[in-house]
Structure formats: C-alpha cells, structure tokens
Design an enzyme around this catalytic site. Sequence first.
Site, PDB file in Angstrom:
ATOM      1  N   HIS A  21       0.715  -1.039  -0.145  1.00 12.17           N
ATOM      2  CA  HIS A  21       0.058   0.101  -0.179  1.00 12.17           C
ATOM      3  C   HIS A  21       0.893   1.160   0.114  1.00 12.17           C
ATOM      4  O   HIS A  21       0.285   2.165  -0.492  1.00 12.17           O
ATOM      5  CB  HIS A  21      -0.968   0.033   1.198  1.00 12.17           C
ATOM      6  CG  HIS A  21      -2.008  -0.913   0.880  1.00 12.17           C
ATOM      7  ND1 HIS A  21      -2.081  -2.252   1.280  1.00 12.17           N
ATOM      8  CD2 HIS A  21      -3.236  -0.703   0.043  1.00 12.17           C
ATOM      9  CE1 HIS A  21      -3.124  -2.909   1.127  1.00 12.17           C
ATOM     10  NE2 HIS A  21      -3.741  -1.922   0.088  1.00 12.17           N
ATOM     11  N   ARG A  33     -15.461   1.215  -0.033  1.00 11.25           N
ATOM     12  CA  ARG A  33     -15.102  -0.136   0.255  1.00 11.25           C
ATOM     13  C   ARG A  33     -15.022   0.058   1.996  1.00 11.25           C
ATOM     14  O   ARG A  33     -14.201   1.043   2.412  1.00 11.25           O
ATOM     15  CB  ARG A  33     -13.664  -0.370  -0.206  1.00 11.25           C
ATOM     16  CG  ARG A  33     -13.351  -1.808   0.301  1.00 11.25           C
ATOM     17  CD  ARG A  33     -11.961  -2.442  -0.013  1.00 11.25           C
ATOM     18  NE  ARG A  33     -10.955  -1.646   0.696  1.00 11.25           N
ATOM     19  CZ  ARG A  33      -9.631  -1.691   0.090  1.00 11.25           C
ATOM     20  NH1 ARG A  33      -9.669  -2.871  -0.761  1.00 11.25           N
ATOM     21  NH2 ARG A  33      -8.640  -1.301   0.288  1.00 11.25           N
ATOM     22  N   ARG A  68     -10.503   3.707  -0.867  1.00 11.69           N
ATOM     23  CA  ARG A  68      -9.857   2.770   0.366  1.00 11.69           C
ATOM     24  C   ARG A  68      -9.981   3.570   1.663  1.00 11.69           C
ATOM     25  O   ARG A  68      -9.335   4.346   1.904  1.00 11.69           O
ATOM     26  CB  ARG A  68      -8.616   2.482  -0.174  1.00 11.69           C
ATOM     27  CG  ARG A  68      -8.080   1.708  -1.204  1.00 11.69           C
ATOM     28  CD  ARG A  68      -6.727   1.593  -1.159  1.00 11.69           C
ATOM     29  NE  ARG A  68      -6.420   0.131  -2.220  1.00 11.69           N
ATOM     30  CZ  ARG A  68      -6.033   0.374  -3.432  1.00 11.69           C
ATOM     31  NH1 ARG A  68      -5.669   1.470  -3.982  1.00 11.69           N
ATOM     32  NH2 ARG A  68      -5.732  -0.902  -4.137  1.00 11.69           N
ATOM     33  N   ASN A 128      -4.518  -7.498  -6.473  1.00 15.85           N
ATOM     34  CA  ASN A 128      -3.576  -7.474  -5.335  1.00 15.85           C
ATOM     35  C   ASN A 128      -3.494  -8.437  -4.432  1.00 15.85           C
ATOM     36  O   ASN A 128      -2.502  -9.353  -4.025  1.00 15.85           O
ATOM     37  CB  ASN A 128      -3.546  -6.146  -4.697  1.00 15.85           C
ATOM     38  CG  ASN A 128      -3.538  -5.045  -5.654  1.00 15.85           C
ATOM     39  OD1 ASN A 128      -3.311  -5.077  -6.869  1.00 15.85           O
ATOM     40  ND2 ASN A 128      -4.005  -3.668  -5.324  1.00 15.85           N
ATOM     41  N   CYS A 153     -10.346  -3.743  -9.726  1.00 14.84           N
ATOM     42  CA  CYS A 153      -9.625  -2.641  -9.234  1.00 14.84           C
ATOM     43  C   CYS A 153      -8.343  -2.836  -8.547  1.00 14.84           C
ATOM     44  O   CYS A 153      -7.741  -1.902  -7.952  1.00 14.84           O
ATOM     45  CB  CYS A 153     -10.686  -2.086  -8.087  1.00 14.84           C
ATOM     46  SG  CYS A 153     -10.844  -3.358  -6.422  1.00 14.84           S
TER      47      CYS A 153
HETATM   48  C1  PEP Z   1      -6.690  -5.678  -4.079  1.00 18.35           C
HETATM   49  O1  PEP Z   1      -6.425  -6.315  -2.952  1.00 18.35           O
HETATM   50  O2  PEP Z   1      -6.584  -5.839  -5.167  1.00 18.35           O
HETATM   51  C2  PEP Z   1      -7.187  -4.093  -3.711  1.00 18.35           C
HETATM   52  C3  PEP Z   1      -7.819  -3.494  -4.629  1.00 18.35           C
HETATM   53  O3  PEP Z   1      -7.074  -4.034  -2.543  1.00 18.35           O
HETATM   54  P1  PEP Z   1      -5.977  -3.514  -1.555  1.00 18.35           P
HETATM   55  O4  PEP Z   1      -4.864  -3.186  -2.682  1.00 18.35           O
HETATM   56  O5  PEP Z   1      -6.385  -2.162  -0.812  1.00 18.35           O
HETATM   57  O6  PEP Z   1      -5.758  -4.330  -0.768  1.00 18.35           O
HETATM   58 MG    MG Z   2      -7.071  -6.131  -0.950  1.00 20.30          MG
END
Ligand code: PEP
Ligand code: MG
Length: 586
Positions: free
Chosen positions: A191, A334, A298, A456, A504
């Site tokens: 992140h 989210r 987020r 991700n 996403c």
């Molecule tokens: C993901 O996991 O792809 C996502 C978009 O959420 P984050 O990157 O915040 O975990």
């Molecule tokens: Mg995620």
Amino acid sequence: MEVLKGIAVSPGIAIGEVFVVDDERRRIPRRTVPAAQVAAEKARAEQAVRDSVSELAALRDRTAGELGEEAAKIFAFHLGMLADRSLTGPLLAQIEREGVTAEFAVWTAMELLASRFAAMPDAAFRTKVDDVRDLSGRVLRHLIGEHASRLHTLRHRAVVVARDLTPSQAAAFDRGHVIGFVTEMGGRTSHTAIFARALGIPAVVGCAGVSAHVTDGAAIVIDGDEGTVVVDPTEEQLAAYQVRIERARLLRLSLAELATLPSVTRDGHRIELMGNIELPDEIPAVLEHGGEGVGLFRTEFLYLTSDHEPTEEEQYQAYASCVRQLAGRPLTVRTLDLGADKYTQAQQEEPERNPFLGCRSIRYCLQSLPMFKRQLRAILRASAQGPLKVMFPLITSTTEFRQARFILNDVMDDLEDEGIKFDRNVQVGMMVEVPSAAIMADAFAREADFFSIGTNDLVQYTLAVDRTNERVASLYNPGHPAVIRLIREVVRAAGRHDIPLSVCGEAAGETEHALLLIGLGVRTLSATSSSIPRLKRLVRSVELSQCERLAKKAAQLDSEVAVTGFLRDGARKIIPEAFDGRSADE
Ligand code: PEP
Ligand code: MG
C-alpha cells in the site's frame, strides 16, 4: 557515483537531496541537523521521553490491575530509567554539543547503558540488557513512529530514503516537500507503493542496502520507471535524466488530450475507466485524467492519516464530499480494510503473528462492531446525497458476507428509526480477492449486487506470495495461469447472474494485464488516476477481438513465464506505442 537497483513502483524521475528516515529496529546511524534545528531536535527527544513515560505508566497501572503489583514492577524499572537524569541529561547534551539527531542521541545513550549492564559481574544485572533495549525501542518508536517521525520535520523538497515506510507514513507525507522515495523493503502492490502512485511521486522499493549508502543532503536520482537509484550522480547522468523528464512531460501532455474522449475500442465496445482513491482530495485528479467515477475508495486511509478513530461526522463529511465532487458519477466506498500492512496506532500495540492471514479487513470490522457501525452510518448518510455503492473487502465465505450485510441492514433500521435519510436500495457488493471467494463466485453472485476483483490480494493469496516482500517479488505475477483461471470463472459467474463486475487491483492499470482482463470479459477497470489516460489510449487503440484472442491463448499456457512473455509480445504488437521503449510493466 553509485547505481543501486530496486523495484520500480511509481513512475517518473525525481532528482533531489536525500532525507533519511531511520528504523527503530536497527542500528541508528550518526546524522546531524543544521544548527537552527538543534533546539527542535532536543524538544523531540524530550517529547519522546514524556510520551514513553505516559505509555509506560498506563501499562504499569493496567498490569497491576490485571496481574498484580509484582508483575507491574517491570514497568517501574523502565519508568525509573527514564526518570534518571544521568540517562536523559547526557543525551540532550549530546544533541546540543554535536548537533546530532534525537534518534542517534537516544540510541547512543541506551546502547551505552546496555553495555554497562552487560559488563556487570552479577548475572541478575546482565538480564537488564534486554530491558534497556526494549526501552530504547519504545522511545525510538515515539521518535520514528507514524505520527512523530522525523518526516514531520522535513522543511525542504527532498527524496525520502528509509528501510521501510508504512502506508500511514506515506499518507502523512508533506506533499509539497517529498518528491520521491526509496525503501529497502516492499513490493509493487504494497500500500505504500500504491500510495506513491496516488501521490504521483516516483518511488523505488526493494532497494537493498540503500539507507546505508546515503546521508542527509546527498544528491540522489530516483528512477521510478526502471527501478534505479543513483547516489551522487555525474553531470552526464543528470543531463540524461533531464531529457527523460522532458520527454515524459510531453507524453503526459499528449495523453491529457484524451481525457474528454470516450473510452471505446476501435470496434465500438465501451470499457468503463474509473479511479481508485485513498482520500477525497484525489477526486479532482481522477476527473482531470478522464475517470468516469471512483471504483474503489480505500476508506482505511481516513483512519491511517488520523491519530484517532475518525468520528461518524468526520467520516460522513469525507464521503459526502466525494459524492459532491463526483456530481452524479458513481462512487464505490469500500468499508474499512485495516490490518496486514495497514495499521492504526492502536492496532499496532498488539502485533499479529501472521498479519495477512490474521484479524484484518472485514474480520476486524466484524469483531469491532461499534466502529464498523459508525462507518456504515456515515456511508449510508452520504448515500442520500448521490450515487454510492457499498463494498465489503476480503470476503472469504457467504456467512461473512451475510453477517456484514446483516449489520448494514441493522444500521439502516437504526437510521430509519431516527428519521435520517439514506438510500434504502444502496447497492451492496464485495471484493473478490481470495481464492475461496473466486471459486465460490456463483454462490456469491446470487447475493452480492456487484463484484470487484482485487488482483493485489488475489495474486498474493493464490500464489502464497507476500505482496509487500521484496524477496519474493519476482514470484508475484497476475499473469500466473491459476490467477487467470480464477478471474475467468468470476467473470463468467457475474455474467451468468447478470451482476456488474470490475477489476480494481493494480493489474487493471498495467498495459498487458488490462488487455488480458478486457479479453477475459472485464468491462470496467478501476486504477490509480494517473494511469487512466494510458488505459484510455490503450482501449481506443485495440479491437475487442484482439484482446479476446490474446486472453484465449494466454489462458491455455501452463506457466507464468510463458504467459508474461506472450502477453508482452502480444501487447507490443497490438499497441507498440504504449511501451515507448520502456519495459511493459512500468
Ligand atoms: C486488491 O487487493 O486488489 C485491492 C484493490 O485492495 P487493496 O490493494 O487495498 O488490498
Ligand atoms: Mg485487497
């Protein structure tokens, strides 16, 4: 001059001087501050000692209450050390005399004390070495930790160099001053890396040993396209980088012209392009880049940028401001996705043994109902102001989705009883980001109003590769056949049940993966705002049938190496200009 290699995570080139942020778990190198900052540095040291004293006093009282006075004695010893002027006096004097950082003075004083205990003939005293190190870590954490870090003293434009940076530290960056960063730890989808892309600053992670190579004020270049870091660059190198900066500026200008054009393929198929945001103030950038709405907010970043849990009203203001700024365009909020690599100060008190598999995300919310309900109230109140969808993260079972939905309904009933307006028909969807959710997509599609695939986490959990760990970064690959198959099944399930689906995760913003996703049937991509113009150019340059052929062939390959090679070649053939001589995964 020294060239170091890391992982490119946020594009662009930053040229500037180094500002080092230390790590309390490591040896603290000797650094000095300008004479004008010495008093402030002493004040930071004093504050860190005071904060440690209050923290220890609270711990002592709690322990005495729960386990008795005897158990609480350990804290009395720690408090005694901090109250001892023979420890704090010399460290403040060292800052005054030598102009060293508060971190270095604390570390030196504590190490000296530890070595004195270690040299004692009596074994009982030698055991105190661990206590001193523990105390040292505590005081340093107050100096280096999220909300008190040296970062807050940055008063000039600089490139931050650190062993590691947490997402909260990145979120607290002074945007006018931090022009790029490089860390020794981290992965492309950590992140902190995602936040760098949101800020639009170049960043390189996984750059082994970089913090040992530099001191404050050294000249440095961060190349966020190639993952290169140059310390003390030569004149020729600087000139070459300036040429590339200018070329990138011209490319950005040409892409900016696309902002108002529709996102349709050459054969007329619409691909919706949305923006991912961490904070409401990113919405203007989403719109400027041609985003059609926000596909992922987020919300945990509201918590990470605050030293307290945001109140319902503070959250409502944030969500309502997003709705207002989007002026009728869709917003997907989210719910809190804390834990794993995103911790609040309070959570960090109790470290998880296995954070990515622990009490994170929706699990944490379901165990912290008052907090979860506060957030849901704020989100629902904002739903009265314009189009808004609610999305639950990290859903692993239908039971979990039902529990979350049940609580949402409960909150709706409360609001109704109180006569507070909200959208009763608000769409409630889920992230598909763990294999169990992908495999069970059919069952989920009967209950969820929409899906958003979070590649991700889906990649991390499918391949058992920590997304934040630079040592296994080469194994992290959204093109792995297992991931492709899971995505394909989720897209099919959404199609069978006629519910909207988007992607996403970061893969949605990467050229060859975006082509693959479109070919697999994805019609909505949500990505960091700065990647939207590039995605739009991509969409407008291809025919859907080309993407479908590419995806069909990729899905037949049996290794991630073969898929990656195939996708890059294919993407290069379909749209050579997208690569502009750079690596495909820039
Ligand atoms: C993901 O996991 O792809 C996502 C978009 O959420 P984050 O990157 O915040 O975990
Ligand atoms: Mg995620």
